[in-house]
Motif scaffolding. Structure first.
Motif, PDB file in Angstrom:
ATOM      1  N   LYS A 151      -5.334   6.520   6.237  1.00  0.00           N
ATOM      2  CA  LYS A 151      -4.608   6.033   5.069  1.00  0.00           C
ATOM      3  C   LYS A 151      -3.097   6.090   5.289  1.00  0.00           C
ATOM      4  O   LYS A 151      -2.367   5.170   4.902  1.00  0.00           O
ATOM      5  CB  LYS A 151      -4.982   6.858   3.835  1.00  0.00           C
ATOM      6  CG  LYS A 151      -6.408   6.648   3.347  1.00  0.00           C
ATOM      7  CD  LYS A 151      -6.694   7.514   2.130  1.00  0.00           C
ATOM      8  CE  LYS A 151      -8.121   7.304   1.636  1.00  0.00           C
ATOM      9  NZ  LYS A 151      -8.429   8.132   0.441  1.00  0.00           N
ATOM     10  N   GLU A 161      -2.177   4.935  -4.393  1.00  0.00           N
ATOM     11  CA  GLU A 161      -3.173   6.018  -4.347  1.00  0.00           C
ATOM     12  C   GLU A 161      -2.492   7.377  -4.376  1.00  0.00           C
ATOM     13  O   GLU A 161      -1.499   7.613  -3.691  1.00  0.00           O
ATOM     14  CB  GLU A 161      -4.030   5.906  -3.085  1.00  0.00           C
ATOM     15  CG  GLU A 161      -5.115   6.970  -3.017  1.00  0.00           C
ATOM     16  CD  GLU A 161      -6.058   6.822  -1.833  1.00  0.00           C
ATOM     17  OE1 GLU A 161      -6.924   7.683  -1.645  1.00  0.00           O
ATOM     18  OE2 GLU A 161      -5.904   5.817  -1.091  1.00  0.00           O
ATOM     19  N   ASN A 213       0.852  -1.180   0.000  1.00  0.00           N
ATOM     20  CA  ASN A 213       0.000   0.000   0.000  1.00  0.00           C
ATOM     21  C   ASN A 213       0.894   1.238   0.000  1.00  0.00           C
ATOM     22  O   ASN A 213       1.586   1.502   0.995  1.00  0.00           O
ATOM     23  CB  ASN A 213      -0.908  -0.037   1.236  1.00  0.00           C
ATOM     24  CG  ASN A 213      -1.875   1.123   1.288  1.00  0.00           C
ATOM     25  OD1 ASN A 213      -1.862   1.986   0.431  1.00  0.00           O
ATOM     26  ND2 ASN A 213      -2.707   1.152   2.307  1.00  0.00           N
TER      27      ASN A 213
END
Length: 221
Positions: A77, A43, A2
């Motif tokens: 996040k 992201e 991630n």
């Protein structure tokens, strides 16, 4: 894996082209990372998508459960990420104030014990390289130590289109990919290494985070 990409610009446009130059670079980073690591979540965090208060107040300064939702969502996040890519132009030989403002909204404990990668860019010939010098120190203080290989992208408007793809005029795309991968393969290696070690032992249990007063980090009297 991630990975969050932080775009360090709030400009609506960039000379000499009307489209945002930083957005092109950030999208290019996202494209290369997704191509290399298709099982990862990559992201892009764009400060223009966030409603920052006119008076600076970081996420950690709010009472419990009272922080604005967008700050709490981003804090979650950041804490869940395995690594970070910091994309910055150069302002007065230093990192972007927009990037510093965005990152300073969050405590170092959210970033710590994870790696980061530095990506700088410019419309001129230096690629924002001098901004990376201070950015190394900044990221070190956040605890997300930058990998040794950095990306400096001169004349970025001539290399990338508005979608982050190479311009048709770019002849050696494979060499550009290799240049990106020199940094991103290092980042991914460290992401895996630190994630594996965090699973073995939570580093926050080894060294307590600064929670209440600066004196918690002071040397004994």
């Amino acid at each position: 894996m991630n990975i969050l990409i932080f775009l360090g610009s709030v400009r609506q446009s960039s000379p000499p082209k009307p489209a945002r130059l930083g957005e092109r670079v950030a999208l290019a980073c996202q494209r290369v990372l997704r191509a290399n690591f298709p099982d990862s979540t990559i992201e892009l965090i764009d400060p223009l998508d966030l409603e920052m208060e006119p008076v600076f107040k970081p996420h950690f300064a709010y009472a419990s459960q009272s922080a604005p939702q967008h700050l709490s969502e981003l804090a979650t996040k950041i804490e869940a990420a395995d690594g970070y890519v910091m994309v910055s132009p150069e302002y007065n030989h230093s990192m972007s104030p927009a990037l510093a403002n965005l990152l300073n909204h969050f405590g170092a404990s959210l970033f710590s014990y994870k790696p980061s990668a530095i990506v700088t860019y410019s419309a001129g010939q230096w690629g924002g390289a001098r901004a990376a010098v201070g950015l190394r120190t900044f990221l070190g203080e956040l605890g997300c130590l930058p990998v040794s290989a950095m990306l400096h992208l001169p004349k970025a408007h001539e290399v990338f289109d508005t979608e982050g793809n190479y311009q048709d005029s770019v002849s050696d795309k494979e060499r550009w990919d290799s240049y990106f991968n020199r940094t991103f393969l290092q980042l991914h290696w460290w992401c895996e290494a630190t994630r594996n070690q965090r699973e073995i032992q939570d580093p926050h249990n080894l060294i307590s985070d600064f929670k209440q007063a600066p004196s918690q980090r002071n040397a004994p009297d």
